[in-house]
Design a protein around this motif. Structure first.
Motif, short mmCIF file in Angstrom:
data_model
loop_
_atom_site.label_atom_id
_atom_site.label_comp_id
_atom_site.label_asym_id
_atom_site.label_seq_id
_atom_site.Cartn_x
_atom_site.Cartn_y
_atom_site.Cartn_z
N LEU A 92 0.82 -1.22 0.00
CA LEU A 92 0.00 0.00 0.00
C LEU A 92 0.85 1.27 0.00
CD1 LEU A 92 -2.89 -0.86 2.49
CD2 LEU A 92 -3.12 -0.35 0.07
N ILE A 102 -0.57 2.31 -6.21
CA ILE A 102 -1.54 1.28 -5.83
C ILE A 102 -2.94 1.61 -6.34
CG2 ILE A 102 -2.06 2.37 -3.62
CD1 ILE A 102 -1.84 -1.39 -4.34
N LYS A 144 -5.74 -3.51 -6.20
CA LYS A 144 -6.31 -2.87 -5.01
C LYS A 144 -7.46 -3.68 -4.43
CE LYS A 144 -8.56 0.90 -5.78
NZ LYS A 144 -8.87 2.29 -6.11
N PRO A 147 -7.80 5.49 -1.62
CA PRO A 147 -7.77 4.02 -1.63
C PRO A 147 -8.15 3.40 -0.30
CG PRO A 147 -5.83 4.91 -2.72
CD PRO A 147 -6.52 6.06 -2.07
#
Length: 1508
Positions: free
Chosen positions: A202, A207, A214, A251
């Protein structure tokens, strides 16, 4: 199996054993042997399967130790072997773990699993670390090069391999691998091994680019959290990653959403919120980067899963009071998302509503947050709530009030968001599409009257006041009642059958009122159990009665954990709340709209007034279960009145905002202006009455230099007035025309000018349709049905404006303009004729004619009907005094004639003769009338009566016309004639050049021809011709226009006579017109100007009407530009008008002087202190203009610095009359422009020296205060110390001493260590001198009092005799009084300034000599009146007037005024050049003694002047 593989914390831990049967790496092969060992593993994998890892672990371990030294091919091959082994292991374990009992080879499978996962995770981390290293390509190409460098070899991409790895581990861990452990619990080291690898991946910023990677990564983390008890570790790691990696905000929010929704791991949200809530606020304030990531993460998480965050929201509320505004902004955003997505649905229960109200309270509180960014953020949250219709209707009023206060916030971003929120409130209001306050108030009053007529006499409500039950009585019995309620509920739960048997029966004829009364009696008698039973029975009998089911305080997630609030406590609280409501006597029935959040879904008042039942659908978060349908007319009327009340309140709040937003239109910040424009557009569309004011005020912004503001104004007006909806093309054009005409009604001159520029923009962009232009002509000619005169004039004004952008509009319709505007309608309506002249002027361009273009100017013949009709209108209308627009018409008619006519001087001459004839005819008619009415009247009275009575208006029109003709003739000669002569000469030169080109070449061979050619090449011939033409025109203006033998010269004696006789010609309009005409005559000729300057300044001084003084001030500004040398001696008289009692005169004077000084037409001298006094003027407009003047003056070098010492001394002089607080206000503003250190140093020294010349106690205080305003550098402090002797004797004054101590305290802050010693010594020296001075003053005062008392006893009346002697010796007292009497008997003619130069000393009078024998009083004089950059100190000058150079007696106001305006000295200031005073007219007959030659005769001695 004989060994156990223990997962190490570090790679080196595998080289040594720490327990029995633990696996230890026996040999680490060198890098060159690693490829062979990997190749051997490949063969073993085919034969042994995944178990080969047990025998070949050391080979892969050697690869890890030498990862950076091994070739890429070997690493890839090893990676493929590990992935294949993992796939085979997954397949083997799947079949093994499906069996009910685990196989005997459990330890073998476990070791294989742990070894394989360890090698995979370690290898993946090694590959990831290498991929994240910045390569040469990455450094050169930036971020894009990094993605390319990850493809290490053809056909192998680490991003794809990373996804394969994660998917393989995910599939492996989805099996029941925990059964391999004994007991069946996966060890924490194994979970940490996999999770740490995920967190390592990560950290890579790329990413977020691969959706598959992911998704697989967060699915793996979700599996670890769900099955392997990784919740706490995951929450801590997420917080750490967010703190250090900003790219993980989005994310990570998406990952948590996946974990919660797909794996059902809800606890992770509360754990994350708990961890963030426990962070130290001080650490958050220091680490702004991490705090920003936390805040953004929380907001994004709230957008995705607000329902899961609501139960734990109380954990974050502590940060609303923390130091970090970034975290506050994040929490406020979370609250907004929760309210919108969770707490704004229909059908909310009481618990949810209570939670929502508490969250909204938090948002309201932070509208006044201490930080501007937080205030801005919370306003954005409210804006989002408003757009999503998530604000309950009753709360809108309070929120609107808070937002109105933020419109005046000191931060521009807060003001911007406040205006946006206010606009959104207006757009999404639930009341009506139109909000005219007056109409709404009228409708509300009518509906109230109707409701009052419909409402029957209501019975008295049961209230606490009637029954005498108070809150104190309830609080006294509440503890016992709480115990009784608990016992009652416990018994009811245990013995339900006994409870049923003992239940109270209520009679059928009983009412709620009787039961409530019985309950109160039981409570008063402390029979609590019987009261509870009766209440339960009443609930069963009347289940819908709201009083018997009172709502207790509901649980909120903001109060703590929900587990503490069980059902028994809810029942207990509900019973207590019901008993309290009954005992204190609340109302038995609620109104129809009992729920305050029940909003009406009404779009206009018409539905309700038409007896249409309003819909009961509420606003966001409203209750739908409590309000039943409206069933009768009374209920309908109640709803309608409530709706109208809310509507009127909302409209009034919008009206309140309009004045503030009008001020924002003048803001220097573009965002304020743009948002205010958008608001006014919306308000106008919603029918807000006062929005018209803002619409008109923003029209001026079309001149803005900011292109964005200008475009916004043009777009706004286009949206409001040029884009009607629906109808045919003609109907839309008609709407456009009516909108444009409405803008001209009651518009000021500035608004009309701005509207003209707007229309020019519309014409250039072709937004005004051609059909609209045609309709404007129809309105002008009244061909359109029912056209009013005002509409016709408005259409003409619009035609003139659009003709400025397109000349053909007016040029092709000249006949229509003349026949309609200058025809019979024009004779009756002077305003229409004036507007017609303005439209005709648009036929030609307003700028100067182009000399080099060669285009002949467009003009009409002198006998054109334009000029004949104008002449007729002017001559016939001059005697019609009932029509007030003759003068504006005359001015525009003159402008039109001089711009469009051939030989305009002849046309205007004929009109002037016609006007004079009309005036004479009127005089004769009135003479006959006067003689017929009173034959016995004497001849003198008969001669004077007509002139002083009804002829004032006609004469004022005639003189105004003559003055404007003189000015127009000057402009015509100076611009038009001069330009035309240049154009013709240019054409002639070009033609001559073509014809004589060959002759010039031959002529150059001779000497004379050579000289001529040189002159031609240098342009000397053209320059000489141009100078000759300019001199010719100047000569005409000087000697022929107003001073020769022409028509205007014939008017001159009459004009001078009227101006010189204010008693005889006392009518205000005549005085105003004649004085302005005199100024226009003076603009033409310097000879005439010089002869009558004294008269003009006399009028300026003596005229009682402010409008006359204001006009003359403006005219003097023009005269200064035209004849600066003539006006220069009279400059003090201009400054004197800054103290005029009229604000209008002061404003005009300030504007004129500002214009003259900034354009270097007036030299900046000490008199500029008069400009400084305007900073504290009572009129805000004048004060603002004065501040603007000094701001602009500060840009002109050292101008302010040069006059600063004189300004200080003049303003602190007691004779100036300046209050000390006003003085300080002026100095604070002016000293802000002293920024240079050298200027500050010089001022320190100058001000220190001026302490010695002070005469009053206040002057040292003012000087010390000014020293404190300077930015003191180290050199400035040294200058203070060097000049200590100058102000040492003034330090006894407490205020002076306080200023110096303040200076030194500020100096300590910036001083260096070696300088601090000097400052401290200086401070000690000041303190000693101050203490000594205070003691000396006290002793001197005591001694003087004792001496005075002793002398009074001994000498008695001697002091009186001495005082009389002194009074007799004061010089020319009797002589002065005699001369004053003589002056008072003379006419009030303004004397000219003294012929003595400002630097000369006057002759000392006898009185001055007498006073000089005693104690000399030192006065402050200034040298900067002569030289701006002079650094000399004050000069001591004896006399009461100090540095002033005037020669007037202050005891007589009239003499003061006369002495202020002395006859100007004709001697110029050139070197040795002198000029005698020229008096062409001589001294008029009847001039008394003492009147200077060349000045006009006294105003009261002129004979009556007749027009012949």
């Amino acid at each position: 199996m004989s060994f156990e593989f223990v997962l190490p914390l570090h790679q080196k831990d595998l080289l040594q054993s720490s327990g029995t049967n633990q696996y230890v790496v026996e040999e680490v092969s060198p890098a060159r042997q690693v490829p062979d060992r990997v190749f051997g593993c490949k063969t073993a994998l085919r034969t042994e399967g995944p178990s080969m890892i047990l025998d070949h672990f050391d080979g892969f371990y050697s690869l890890l130790r030498h990862f950076n030294e091994v070739e890429q091919e070997t690493r890839e091959e090893a990676w493929e072997l590990l992935l294949k082994a993992q796939q085979q292991l997954t397949a083997n374990l799947s079949s093994t773990l499906d069996q009910p009992e685990v196989h005997n080879d459990t330890q073998r499978h476990l070791n294989t699993l742990k070894m394989l996962c360890y090698l995979l995770c370690q290898t993946a981390e090694a590959f990831e670390a290498e991929a994240c290293k910045p390569s040469i390509d990455t450094t050169v190409k930036g971020g894009r090069g990094r993605a390319k460098s990850k493809k290490l070899t053809a056909g192998w991409d680490w991003d794809e391999e990373k996804e394969r790895f994660l998917q393989g581990i995910l599939h492996l861990l989805q099996l029941e691998v925990w059964r391999l452990w004994d007991p069946p619990i996966v060890e924490e080291e194994f979970v940490n091994l996999v999770s740490c690898c995920c967190y390592k991946l990560l950290e890579n910023p790329s990413i977020g680019r691969s959706a598959g990677t992911k998704e697989a990564l967060f699915s793996l983390l979700g599996l670890l959290i769900k099955r392997y008890n990784h919740t706490l570790g995951a929450s801590l790691k997420i917080i750490q990653l967010l703190q250090h990696f900003e790219h993980l905000v989005s994310p990570m929010a998406q990952g948590v959403h996946t974990i919660v929704t797909q794996f059902g791991a809800k606890n992770i949200v509360s754990e994350i919120m708990r961890e963030i809530g426990s962070l130290d606020p001080r650490d958050l304030a220091r680490d702004n980067s991490g705090t920003r990531s936390y805040a953004a993460f929380l907001v994004e998480l709230a957008e995705k899963i607000p329902g899961f965050m609501l139960p734990s929201i109380s954990l974050l509320l502590c940060h609303l009071d923390g130091e970090s505004y970034t975290m506050r902004n994040g929490v406020l955003g979370v609250l907004g998302e929760i309210i919108i997505q969770v707490l704004s649905k229909d059908g909310l229960d009481k618990k949810a509503k209570n939670t929502r109200d508490q969250l909204l309270d938090k948002l309201e509180d932070h509208i006044h947050d201490i930080n501007a960014f937080s205030r801005s953020r919370v306003l954005q949250v409210w804006l989002h709530l408003c757009r999503e219709k998530a604000i309950p209707l009753p709360r809108q009023r309070s929120v609107m009030s808070l937002v109105l206060g933020r419109l005046q916030d000191k931060s521009s971003i807060v003001r911007k968001n406040a205006v946006q929120l206010l606009s959104e409130f207006l757009t999404s209001n639930p009341f009506a599409a139109k909000l005219p306050v007056d109409e709404l108030v009228t409708t509300l009053e009518k509906e109230k009257e109707k409701l009052k007529a419909m409402t029957p006499d209501e019975p008295q409500d049961i209230s606490g006041d009637v029954h005498g039950k108070t809150e104190e009585m309830w609080q006294a019995m509440e503890p016992e009642l709480v115990t009784a309620v608990k016992e009652y509920l416990e018994e009811a739960g245990e013995n339900e059958e006994e409870e049923e048997a003992s239940r109270v029966e209520i009679p059928e004829d009983a009412s709620v009122e009787s039961v409530v009364t019985s309950l109160r009696e039981l409570l008063d008698k402390s029979q609590h159990r019987q009261a509870l039973r009766l209440l339960q029975a009443a609930r069963d009998c009347w289940p819908d009665c709201q009083l018997l089911t009172a709502t207790p305080p509901v649980f909120s997630p903001l109060d703590g954990d929900e587990d503490d609030n069980d059902e028994s406590q809810d029942a207990e609280a509900q019973l207590l709340a019901t008993l309290k409501a009954v005992y204190l006597g609340e109302k038995l029935s609620e109104p129809v709209d009992s729920d305050p959040e029940e909003a009406l879904n009404l779009h206009n008042v018409g539905e309700l007034t038409g007896e249409t039942a309003p819909s009961s659908s509420g606003a966001a978060g409203g209750d739908t279960e409590t309000a039943g349908p409206v069933v009768n007319e009374l209920s309908k009327q109640q709803v309608l009145v409530k709706y109208l009340q809310d509507c009127v309140t909302f409209a009034n709040q919008i009206q309140t905002a309009v004045p503030i937003l009008c001020e924002l239109l003048s803001s220097k910040v573009n965002s304020d202006v743009l948002e205010a424009i958008e608001f006014f557009v919306r308000a106008h569309e919603f029918g807000v009455t006062s929005a018209v004011e803002g619409i008109r005020r923003m029209m001026v912004l079309v001149w803005s230099k900011e292109q964005g503001v200008k475009e916004a104004v043009v777009t706004a007006y286009k949206r409001l007035y040029l884009t009607p909806q629906g109808g045919t093309q003609r109907a839309r054009s008609l709407t456009v025309v009516k909108n444009l005409m409405a803008l001209t009604f009651c518009a000021s001159l500035g608004e009309l000018t701005s509207l003209e520029e707007l229309l020019a923009e519309f014409m250039r962009s072709k937004d005004i349709p051609a059909q609209a232009i045609q309709l404007l002509w129809e309105y002008f000619t009244k061909k359109h049905a029912n056209t009013a005169d005002e509409e016709s004039r408005a259409a003409l004004v619009i035609i003139g404006m659009v003709a400025g952008a397109d000349v053909n509009i007016a040029r092709s319709n000249v006949d229509v303009l003349v026949s309609e505007g200058l025809g019979p309608r024009g004779q009756e309506d002077f305003s229409l004729a004036r507007d017609t002249c303005l439209a005709l002027l648009k036929i030609v361009k307003a700028d100067k004619p182009k000399v080099l273009g060669g285009e002949e100017p467009f003009r009409f013949p002198a006998d054109h009907q334009i000029f004949t009709r104008l002449s007729t209108i002017l001559v016939t209308g001059i005697t019609d005094l009932k029509k007030n627009h003759w003068l504006p018409l005359a001015e525009q008619a003159i402008n039109t004639i001089y711009r469009l006519a051939e030989h305009p001087d002849r046309v205007c001459g004929d009109i002037t003769k016609g006007l004079a004839s009309a005036v004479l005819t009127t005089d004769q008619d009135q003479d006959k009338t006067a003689n017929a009415e009173d034959p016995s009247q004497s001849e003198q009275e008969a001669e004077s009566a007509p002139i002083t009575a009804c002829q004032a208006g006609v004469l004022s029109r005639f003189l105004a016309f003559a003055g404007h003709v003189a000015l127009a003739q000057l402009v015509h000669l100076d611009v038009m004639v001069s330009g035309e002569m240049k154009r013709r000469r240019n054409i002639q030169e070009k033609e001559k050049e073509k014809q004589t080109k060959g002759q010039k070449e031959a002529a150059k061979e001779s000497v004379s021809g050579e000289q001529a050619g040189i002159e031609d090449e240098m342009g000397l011939g053209a320059a000489a011709a141009e100078d000759a033409e300019a001199e010719y025109i100047r000569k005409i203006c000087e000697s022929e226009l107003v001073t020769g033998t022409n028509l205007l010269s014939a008017v001159r004696p009459l004009l001078v006579s009227v101006c010189s006789n204010p008693v005889k010609y006392s009518e205000p309009s005549l005085r105003a017109a004649s004085s302005l005409a005199l100024a226009k005559f003076m603009l033409v000729s310097s000879e005439f100007c010089e002869a009558h300057l004294q008269l003009l300044f006399t009028i300026l001084e003596k005229a009682p009407q402010p409008v006359i003084r204001a006009n003359i001030i403006i005219a003097l500004g023009d005269l200064t530009f035209r004849f600066p040398n003539l006006i220069e001696p009279w400059t003090p008289n201009l400054y004197a008008r800054l103290r005029d009692p009229s604000p209008h005169v002061r404003k005009n004077t300030l504007m004129v002087l500002t214009h003259l000084i900034l354009n270097d037409m007036v030299k900046v001298k000490g008199q500029i202190s008069e400009m400084a006094t305007c900073i504290v003027d009572s009129e805000d407009r004048i004060a603002s203009l004065a501040k603007l003047f000094f701001f602009e003056l500060s840009k002109k070098g050292n101008a302010i610095y040069n006059v600063m010492p004189d300004m200080i001394s003049r303003l602190s002089d007691p004779e100036c009359g300046m209050d000390q607080e006003q003085f300080k206000t002026i100095m604070r503003y002016v000293f802000a422009f002293i920024q240079k250190d050298r200027q500050a140093e010089s001022l320190v020294e100058k001000l220190c020296h001026r302490f010695r010349a002070t005469r009053t106690d206040r002057q040292p205080q003012d000087l010390a205060f000014c020293l404190g305003l300077l930015n003191m550098s180290e050199k400035c402090v040294r200058r203070l110390q060097e000049n200590f002797a100058c102000f040492a004797d003034k330090l006894h004054d407490a205020e002076v001493y306080a200023c110096f101590t303040s200076i030194l305290s500020k100096a300590k802050k910036f001083s260096k260590p070696e300088t601090k010693v000097m400052v401290e010594d200086f401070e000690q020296k000041l303190a000693e001198c101050h203490d000594k001075g205070v003691d000396d003053v006290a002793v001197a005062d005591k001694a003087s009092k004792a001496s005075a008392a002793a002398k009074a006893k001994e000498n008695g009346g001697r002091s009186v005799r001495k005082r009389n002697t002194k009074r007799r010796g004061r010089g020319k007292s009797s002589l002065d009084s005699d001369e004053e009497d003589d002056d008072n008997n003379q006419a009030p003619v303004t004397p000219a300034p003294s012929s003595r130069k400002p630097g000369q000393k006057g002759q000392q009078t006898t009185g001055q000599k007498t006073r000089g024998k005693g104690r000399r009083v030192r006065a402050v004089t200034f040298s900067s009146d002569e030289e701006e950059d002079s650094d000399e100190l004050f000069e001591a000058n004896s006399g009461e007037n100090g540095a002033k150079d005037s020669a007037f007696d202050s005891g007589n106001e009239k003499a003061h005024s006369d002495a202020e305006n002395k006859d100007p000295n004709p001697t110029p200031r050139g070197k040795g050049k002198t000029r005698k005073l020229h008096n062409p007219r001589g001294t008029p007959k009847g001039t008394p003694k003492g009147t200077p030659k060349g000045s006009p005769a006294p105003l009261s001695h002129h004979k009556q002047v007749h027009v012949t």
